[in-house]
Design a protein around this motif. Structure first.
Motif, PDB file in Angstrom:
ATOM      1  N   LEU A   6     -27.495  73.040 -66.964  1.00 48.98           N
ATOM      2  CA  LEU A   6     -29.638  72.463 -65.625  1.00 48.98           C
ATOM      3  C   LEU A   6     -29.766  71.335 -67.103  1.00 48.98           C
ATOM      4  CD1 LEU A   6     -31.676  75.475 -64.765  1.00 48.98           C
ATOM      5  CD2 LEU A   6     -30.640  73.701 -63.912  1.00 48.98           C
ATOM      6  N   LEU A   7     -29.905  71.115 -68.364  1.00 56.11           N
ATOM      7  CA  LEU A   7     -30.305  70.290 -68.807  1.00 56.11           C
ATOM      8  C   LEU A   7     -29.907  68.975 -68.961  1.00 56.11           C
ATOM      9  CD1 LEU A   7     -31.827  71.730 -72.165  1.00 56.11           C
ATOM     10  CD2 LEU A   7     -33.095  70.160 -70.347  1.00 56.11           C
ATOM     11  N   HIS A   8     -28.095  69.045 -68.431  1.00 55.06           N
ATOM     12  CA  HIS A   8     -27.118  67.706 -68.594  1.00 55.06           C
ATOM     13  C   HIS A   8     -27.332  67.449 -66.431  1.00 55.06           C
ATOM     14  CE1 HIS A   8     -23.870  65.278 -68.209  1.00 55.06           C
ATOM     15  NE2 HIS A   8     -22.904  66.347 -67.705  1.00 55.06           N
ATOM     16  N   ASN A   9     -28.426  68.006 -66.265  1.00 51.10           N
ATOM     17  CA  ASN A   9     -27.837  67.688 -64.538  1.00 51.10           C
ATOM     18  C   ASN A   9     -29.514  67.142 -64.260  1.00 51.10           C
ATOM     19  OD1 ASN A   9     -25.556  67.698 -62.818  1.00 51.10           O
ATOM     20  ND2 ASN A   9     -25.941  69.274 -63.943  1.00 51.10           N
ATOM     21  N   SER A  21     -32.221  68.078 -76.772  1.00 47.30           N
ATOM     22  CA  SER A  21     -33.392  68.075 -76.912  1.00 47.30           C
ATOM     23  C   SER A  21     -33.957  68.751 -77.287  1.00 47.30           C
ATOM     24  CB  SER A  21     -33.900  66.809 -77.338  1.00 47.30           C
ATOM     25  OG  SER A  21     -34.584  66.605 -76.652  1.00 47.30           O
ATOM     26  N   ALA A  22     -34.808  69.445 -77.811  1.00 50.42           N
ATOM     27  CA  ALA A  22     -35.713  71.048 -77.762  1.00 50.42           C
ATOM     28  C   ALA A  22     -37.400  70.543 -77.031  1.00 50.42           C
ATOM     29  CB  ALA A  22     -36.729  71.370 -79.154  1.00 50.42           C
ATOM     30  N   ASP A  26     -38.325  72.674 -73.974  1.00 48.71           N
ATOM     31  CA  ASP A  26     -39.539  73.359 -73.662  1.00 48.71           C
ATOM     32  C   ASP A  26     -39.797  72.661 -72.063  1.00 48.71           C
ATOM     33  OD1 ASP A  26     -39.378  74.054 -76.214  1.00 48.71           O
ATOM     34  OD2 ASP A  26     -40.268  72.219 -77.681  1.00 48.71           O
ATOM     35  N   GLU A  27     -39.501  71.610 -72.026  1.00 47.26           N
ATOM     36  CA  GLU A  27     -39.562  70.880 -70.567  1.00 47.26           C
ATOM     37  C   GLU A  27     -39.277  71.755 -69.271  1.00 47.26           C
ATOM     38  OE1 GLU A  27     -41.903  69.166 -67.735  1.00 47.26           O
ATOM     39  OE2 GLU A  27     -42.410  68.846 -69.331  1.00 47.26           O
TER      40      GLU A  27
END
Length: 149
Positions: A6-9, A21-22, A26-27
């Motif tokens: 999910l973070l990558h997209n 990143s942290a 967190d977001e």
């Protein structure tokens, strides 16, 4: 949900910061908490690697939104498969990942699967609808309050 997938997209989560990143984690957790509040569906986010734990507060997990990290020698994919197998008898299970083999595995276990981009659109649409509903409610309340004077 595969947290790092999910973070990558979802680069909009933490502009100017590394996607893994942290701050980005967190977001992601914050947005998925808002989504969980609106949708009422329990969410589990799986991240690869125990090393990531130090970047998150211990209270980030709740009954409605759980954040889990894989142990050494274990992957988030393995955890997702196990969860799909164990939670299937209790209701629908949706795996969110861009790993096609992982989605096929979850579907084979009786669950459902979504790509990250489709799920991100669902989250953003749900949060936009919630925001519109709140604006409408607040306008209505202001109007009602104004009539009482």
């Amino acid at each position: 949900m595969d947290g790092y997938s999910l973070l990558h997209n979802w680069p909009e989560l933490a502009p100017g910061r590394a996607r893994h990143s942290a701050a980005a984690r967190d977001e992601l957790i914050h947005r998925l908490t808002l989504y969980q509040d609106a949708a009422g569906t329990p969410i589990t986010i799986f991240f690869d690697g125990a090393a990531g734990r130090s970047g998150l507060p211990a209270a980030s997990s709740s009954r409605e939104l759980e954040v889990l990290y894989s142990r050494s020698g274990q992957t988030a994919d393995q955890m997702i498969e196990r969860a799909a197998h164990r939670f299937g008898p209790y209701g629908e299970v949706l795996a969110v990942t861009d790993d096609h083999a992982e989605r096929d595995m979850v579907i084979g276990l009786g669950g459902m699967a979504s790509s990250c981009s489709n799920f991100i659109q669902t989250v953003e649409s749900t949060l936009a609808d919630l925001s519109d509903d709140l604006k409408h409610h607040n306008r209505k309340e202001r109007h009602q309050f104004g009539r009482r004077k």
